[in-house]
Enzyme design. Sequence first.
Site, PDB file in Angstrom:
ATOM      1  N   SER A 136      38.930  45.288  40.159  1.00 58.26           N
ATOM      2  CA  SER A 136      38.988  46.721  39.867  1.00 58.26           C
ATOM      3  C   SER A 136      37.703  47.125  39.167  1.00 58.26           C
ATOM      4  O   SER A 136      37.053  46.289  38.514  1.00 58.26           O
ATOM      5  CB  SER A 136      40.180  47.024  38.950  1.00 58.26           C
ATOM      6  OG  SER A 136      40.127  48.332  38.422  1.00 58.26           O
ATOM      7  N   TYR A 149      45.890  44.815  32.060  1.00 62.34           N
ATOM      8  CA  TYR A 149      45.463  45.004  33.448  1.00 62.34           C
ATOM      9  C   TYR A 149      43.952  44.824  33.559  1.00 62.34           C
ATOM     10  O   TYR A 149      43.459  44.089  34.417  1.00 62.34           O
ATOM     11  CB  TYR A 149      45.874  46.392  33.935  1.00 62.34           C
ATOM     12  CG  TYR A 149      45.411  46.705  35.345  1.00 62.34           C
ATOM     13  CD1 TYR A 149      46.167  46.312  36.440  1.00 62.34           C
ATOM     14  CD2 TYR A 149      44.217  47.395  35.569  1.00 62.34           C
ATOM     15  CE1 TYR A 149      45.740  46.591  37.736  1.00 62.34           C
ATOM     16  CE2 TYR A 149      43.795  47.667  36.851  1.00 62.34           C
ATOM     17  CZ  TYR A 149      44.560  47.267  37.933  1.00 62.34           C
ATOM     18  OH  TYR A 149      44.129  47.535  39.216  1.00 62.34           O
TER      19      TYR A 149
END
Length: 245
Positions: A136, A149
């Site tokens: 990400s 995350y």
Amino acid sequence: MKTTGNTIFMTGGTSGIGLELARRFRDLGNTVIISGRRKDLLDQLAAEDHLEGVVLDVADPDSIATAFAEVTARHTVNVLITMAGIMQAENLQDPAHLAASEATIDINLLGTIRSITTFLPYLQQQTDPAVITVSSGLAFVPLALTPTYNATKAAIHSYAQSLRLQLADTAVQVIELVPPAVQTELMGSAPDPSWMPLDEYTDESIAILQQHPDVEEILVDRVHFLRAAERENRHPEAVAALNSH
């Protein structure tokens, strides 16, 4: 990685980026097998999208072993995409956040490592083998709302680099998909309209892979703000901008 003629197994793939990529790869002439924890949803997608599904929970090593045996008994898989993941908000000042943190690590990071470990010896015996991991933009610039995350995606980035180095003398290509904020319901709510539309993201990602089959990181234009922040000496500004909302 070639973009047609593959047999692709994807951990996850029942929604969001995973499902849209599965559809695009299918339309390009690949056999695509998706997976997920809900058999009813897999059956629905098989009927509606003609995507074969396999029940899989990446937090369960036995489930991974069972799915591996099932899919390789029916197909000669040469591409693994580790798409399964969760994203949860956490308040680090509240000890209750630990449950979300542990689940995120178990699914995002350990699930990726378990899946690659299970499939890698098999993939090394195939023609044109590849592993696609999914990190990400938040691996490079953190969003304060989702600390674990971010950390798992940073770890996946590092893990993919090590995997690529260790496999340098083999035929296995290691590719890292690095999405920006994309209009999906990953966090269980309606997406922000300022995020990148899902179809635009998948179009650009597939185009990059078609134009650069030896690519190591699939970076759409929108993610460069995050990916290059440290290299361009603007990391504090990027952190401030990302978290200003």
